[in-house]
Motif scaffolding. Sequence first.
Motif, short mmCIF file in Angstrom:
data_model
loop_
_atom_site.label_atom_id
_atom_site.label_comp_id
_atom_site.label_asym_id
_atom_site.label_seq_id
_atom_site.Cartn_x
_atom_site.Cartn_y
_atom_site.Cartn_z
N ASN A 47 0.82 -1.21 0.00
CA ASN A 47 0.00 0.00 0.00
C ASN A 47 0.85 1.26 0.00
N GLY A 48 2.01 1.19 0.66
CA GLY A 48 2.92 2.34 0.64
C GLY A 48 3.44 2.63 -0.76
N LEU A 49 3.76 1.57 -1.50
CA LEU A 49 4.24 1.75 -2.88
C LEU A 49 3.14 2.30 -3.78
N ILE A 50 1.92 1.78 -3.62
CA ILE A 50 0.80 2.31 -4.41
C ILE A 50 0.61 3.79 -4.12
N LEU A 51 0.62 4.15 -2.85
CA LEU A 51 0.43 5.54 -2.45
C LEU A 51 1.56 6.42 -2.99
N HIS A 52 2.78 5.92 -2.92
CA HIS A 52 3.94 6.67 -3.43
C HIS A 52 3.82 6.93 -4.92
N GLN A 53 3.44 5.89 -5.68
CA GLN A 53 3.33 6.04 -7.13
C GLN A 53 2.25 7.04 -7.52
N ILE A 54 1.11 6.96 -6.86
CA ILE A 54 0.01 7.86 -7.19
C ILE A 54 0.38 9.30 -6.84
N CYS A 55 1.09 9.50 -5.74
CA CYS A 55 1.46 10.86 -5.33
C CYS A 55 2.50 11.47 -6.28
N ARG A 56 3.44 10.68 -6.75
CA ARG A 56 4.54 11.24 -7.55
C ARG A 56 4.23 11.31 -9.04
N ASP A 57 3.33 10.50 -9.55
CA ASP A 57 3.06 10.44 -10.98
C ASP A 57 1.79 11.24 -11.29
N TYR A 58 1.94 12.38 -11.93
CA TYR A 58 0.80 13.25 -12.19
C TYR A 58 -0.22 12.58 -13.12
N LYS A 59 0.24 11.59 -13.94
CA LYS A 59 -0.67 10.89 -14.83
C LYS A 59 -1.67 10.03 -14.07
N LYS A 301 -3.87 -5.53 -12.38
CA LYS A 301 -4.98 -5.26 -13.31
C LYS A 301 -4.99 -3.84 -13.86
N SER A 302 -4.28 -2.92 -13.24
CA SER A 302 -4.28 -1.53 -13.73
C SER A 302 -3.03 -1.28 -14.56
N ARG A 303 -3.22 -1.08 -15.86
CA ARG A 303 -2.08 -0.86 -16.75
C ARG A 303 -1.34 0.43 -16.40
N SER A 308 3.61 2.98 -14.53
CA SER A 308 4.25 3.90 -13.60
C SER A 308 5.35 3.21 -12.81
N PHE A 309 5.10 1.97 -12.36
CA PHE A 309 6.13 1.22 -11.65
C PHE A 309 7.33 0.95 -12.56
N CYS A 310 7.04 0.57 -13.81
CA CYS A 310 8.13 0.29 -14.74
C CYS A 310 8.99 1.52 -14.98
N GLU A 311 8.35 2.68 -15.11
CA GLU A 311 9.11 3.91 -15.33
C GLU A 311 9.93 4.28 -14.10
N THR A 312 9.35 4.06 -12.92
CA THR A 312 10.06 4.42 -11.68
C THR A 312 11.27 3.54 -11.45
N PHE A 313 11.11 2.23 -11.65
CA PHE A 313 12.19 1.28 -11.35
C PHE A 313 12.97 0.86 -12.61
N LEU A 315 12.14 -0.61 -15.39
CA LEU A 315 11.90 -1.98 -15.82
C LEU A 315 11.38 -2.00 -17.24
N LYS A 316 11.47 -3.17 -17.87
CA LYS A 316 10.92 -3.34 -19.21
C LYS A 316 9.41 -3.32 -19.12
N LYS A 317 8.75 -2.56 -19.96
CA LYS A 317 7.30 -2.43 -19.90
C LYS A 317 6.63 -3.75 -20.24
N ILE A 318 5.59 -4.06 -19.46
CA ILE A 318 4.83 -5.29 -19.67
C ILE A 318 3.75 -5.00 -20.72
N PRO A 319 3.69 -5.78 -21.81
CA PRO A 319 2.76 -5.46 -22.89
C PRO A 319 1.30 -5.56 -22.51
N TRP A 320 0.95 -6.40 -21.52
CA TRP A 320 -0.45 -6.56 -21.15
C TRP A 320 -0.81 -5.66 -20.00
#
Length: 320
Positions: A47-59, A301-303, A308-313, A315-320
């Motif tokens: 939940n901390g990671l989810i919260l962090h991603q939503i706060c930092r990524d304006y998209k 389930k949320s692309r 956002s996680f891939c861009e932060t860390f 990582l190679k983007k997951i196509p699905w």
Amino acid sequence: LSVQIVMMNSSRIPNTFHLIGLSGLENIYGWISIPFCFIFFSSIVGNGLILHQICRDYKLHQPMFLFLSTLAITDILFSLSTSPSVLSIFLFHHYSIQSQLCLLQMFFIHSLSITESSLLVAMAYDRYVAICHPLRYTTILTNPVVAKIILVSVFRGTLIHIPPVSSLQFLPYCKGNVLSHSYCLHQDMMKLACDGTNTFNIMYGLAVIICTVTVDMILIVLSYILIIRAVLDVTSRLDQYKLFNTCVSHLCAVGMFYIPMVALSVVHRFHMQVSPVFVNFMANMYLFVPPMLNPIIYSIKSRQIRVSFCETFHLKKIPW
């Protein structure tokens, strides 16, 4: 394990209450504590990671993810307020809890539960607007509207539980101080009060269940009836799949939250004869599993969150 039951005829609340773990499995509490600690740690980190991603990524500053961030905060507080008493039983065999701490924990459990229920309704409404009225989505769910919905959800869960929890400390307790779970529940403590003294709590608790959880479940069901009708009107099977796929994570969260809650409420309200081990297992599932699985399900389930996680860390983007 010997349990000393405090029998009281005065109106004074017991100084401590005795919590119950998984009866009959005391010899393997050390092993049982390992998955519980892992689940607790996963809940906080996820939940901390989810919260962090939503706060930092304006998209991700969209209504659905703003509701999700509030849900993540609720799950973190839920885990932090309840896990200490559960883990102290399995790690240290410490069963006692001060009455005031018990009431405080009870207040957090019930208020956060109603807040989470309200947020699940808000997220169902978000899915309804996105699927049934996509062109009006940004004009209906504006940031001020989303903020008001979140504030109403928080105040609804908080204010509604102040009267019943406060009144418990003034009841006379004649049936001991042994609770049925490894944390404090309102309906569980009510059973320890003297007969005929907790009518207010019984009626108020029933009214709260009807006006909150029951109404929330009805609203969610109605939302999905309208969503299903809108999806079936789409001619393309692929488009139908894509539309309904956006609701899968929310439906999983709804199922994980409401099924254990309703089952526990039925057992307590109607005094059903169920194995104590099964009841305690169900109670701990209700406590630990949803906060751990919610961030996992939404991340899968949320692309937008995956990207956002891939861009932060990096990582190679997951196509699905």
